[in-house]
Design an enzyme around this catalytic site. Structure first.
Site, PDB file in Angstrom:
ATOM      1  CB  THR A 122       0.336  -3.864  -3.102  1.00 26.73           C
ATOM      2  OG1 THR A 122       0.817  -2.707  -3.803  1.00 26.73           O
ATOM      3  CG2 THR A 122       1.402  -4.940  -3.075  1.00 26.73           C
ATOM      4  CB  ALA A 123      -3.767  -1.179  -6.028  1.00 22.77           C
ATOM      5  CG  HIS A 136      -5.992  -6.743   1.564  1.00 22.28           C
ATOM      6  ND1 HIS A 136      -7.145  -6.315   0.968  1.00 22.28           N
ATOM      7  CD2 HIS A 136      -5.300  -5.602   1.852  1.00 22.28           C
ATOM      8  CE1 HIS A 136      -7.166  -4.986   0.907  1.00 22.28           C
ATOM      9  NE2 HIS A 136      -6.037  -4.525   1.444  1.00 22.28           N
ATOM     10  N   GLY A 188       0.886   8.201  -6.762  1.00 24.59           N
ATOM     11  CA  GLY A 188       0.587   8.861  -5.489  1.00 24.59           C
ATOM     12  C   GLY A 188       1.633   8.460  -4.456  1.00 24.59           C
ATOM     13  CD  GLU A 195      -8.971  -8.605  -0.507  1.00 22.89           C
ATOM     14  OE1 GLU A 195      -9.176  -8.023   0.582  1.00 22.89           O
ATOM     15  OE2 GLU A 195      -8.161  -8.202  -1.343  1.00 22.89           O
ATOM     16  CB  ILE A 215       1.635   3.526  -2.332  1.00 22.23           C
ATOM     17  CG1 ILE A 215       0.863   3.680  -1.020  1.00 22.23           C
ATOM     18  CG2 ILE A 215       2.234   2.126  -2.438  1.00 22.23           C
ATOM     19  CD1 ILE A 215      -0.426   2.870  -0.935  1.00 22.23           C
TER      20      ILE A 215
HETATM   21  C1  GLV Z   1      -5.561  -1.248   2.782  1.00 28.40           C
HETATM   22  O1  GLV Z   1      -5.823  -1.974   1.903  1.00 28.40           O
HETATM   23  C2  GLV Z   1      -6.012   0.109   2.836  1.00 28.40           C
HETATM   24  O2  GLV Z   1      -6.829   0.497   2.009  1.00 28.40           O
HETATM   25  O3  GLV Z   1      -5.591   0.840   3.724  1.00 28.40           O
END
Ligand code: GLV
Length: 332
Positions: free
Chosen positions: A234-235, A287, A150, A265, A152
């Site tokens: 980073t998801a 995060h 997608g 988290e 990102i």
């Molecule tokens: C950050 O983690 C978002 O979902 O925007």
């Protein structure tokens, strides 16, 4: 027109205070977490909308907002919002796609470079007064696997291409693989991520958290990677089985893990004795991949726009995550 009453969760407000303060058509109230406090603030303020972070909302907030009101994510991931429940209550759920892709893709590159150049180890050893050089590696010629192509994933593919990496993409929903190759520099696109696992030096995750992606990275997937591979996330935390990653990192079956998101988290080890923070072959951030000044300002503007459009009934212009709600609201 009286201002629209909005509640914004504190961390999100702080990330873009100037934008929230400068919205003349909004009466903004800031709320602490947990959900009960956000719901109480919504009630006190008579709010039409709540602008929310990534936390999980499973109870009182849905009862506190009025029918036709909106739960507006400040960000893209919406696993913390119960869409069916919101729909049943006649609440819109929206997010802010298209404004944080660069921030997250840059963060993924920062993590990859941090691993390649041993930045974590050097920061720690220099701080401890040691002079401890060791070899890093170059990105040129390395293969990056991107799971989820997608917005990102595509940005990351382009950045990685600029470093001379070969990029293999995996996405069962990729509508036009040829366009991804032509426009974003993917060398290959596969519907099944298993096709790329054994071929990548680095695997970076860009999928949402849902019932299909929970523990997508598990012991089986890790066993299919090269033992020197680097895992980048980073998801969303739940996409990765952190206990399996710990086992793989400590048994030489995975080279390195660079993680910005966690199953719990703030971070809590997934199992006793499996604290990722104790390992030398990890690079961890709290995060923050979308938390650039610029992206936060854009997320604030976009979430306020969603609120305005919901308030004026311009539903077609809302980044709506639960379109079924329109039937509940008599709009379809
Ligand atoms: C950050 O983690 C978002 O979902 O925007």
């Amino acid at each position: 027109m009286p201002p629209i009453r909005v509640v914004v969760t504190k961390p999100e407000y702080v990330k873009a205070e100037a934008v929230f303060q400068a919205a003349p058509d909004m009466d903004v109230r800031v709320s602490d977490w947990p959900e009960e406090a956000v719901a109480a603030t919504v009630r006190e303020h008579g709010a039409f909308a709540a602008i929310l972070g990534v936390e999980r909302y499973s109870g009182a907030l849905y009862e506190a907002l009025p029918k036709g009101g909106i739960l507006a994510r400040f960000g893209v991931g919406h696993d913390g919002v119960d869409k069916p429940r919101a729909t049943a209550r006649g609440l819109l759920v929206a997010n802010t796609p298209g404004v944080l892709e660069d921030a997250v893709a840059e963060h993924a590159i920062a993590l990859i470079l941090g691993v390649a150049k041993n930045l974590n180890a050097f920061a720690l050893s220099m701080r401890a007064g040691q002079w401890a050089p060791r070899l890093g590696f170059e990105l040129r010629g390395r293969t990056l696997g991107i799971v989820g192509c997608g917005g990102i994933g595509r940005r990351l593919a382009r950045f990685a291409g600029a470093f001379g990496m070969t990029v293999l993409g995996a996405d069962p929903a990729a509508a036009d693989p040829a366009a991804l190759q032509r426009d974003w520099g993917f060398a290959e696109i596969h519907a099944d991520y298993r096709a790329i696992l054994g071929r990548v030096d680095i695997l970076s995750l860009h999928v949402p958290a849902n019932e299909h992606t929970r523990h997508l990275v598990n012991a089986d997937l890790l066993a299919a990677l090269r033992p020197t591979a680097v895992l980048v996330n980073t998801a969303r935390g739940p996409v990765v089985d952190e206990a399996a990653v710990y086992d793989a990192l400590t048994s030489g079956r995975l080279g390195f893990a660079a993680l910005d998101v966690f199953e719990t988290e703030p971070y809590v080890p997934a199992a006793p004795g499996k604290d990722l923070r104790t390992l030398p072959n990890v690079l961890l951030t709290p995060h923050v991949s979308s938390s650039s000044v610029e992206a936060c300002q854009r997320m604030a503007h976009a979430s306020l726009d969603n609120v305005r459009r919901a308030h004026s009934g311009t539903y077609g212009a809302v980044s709506l995550l639960n379109p079924d709600v329109l039937a509940v609201l008599g709009q379809r």
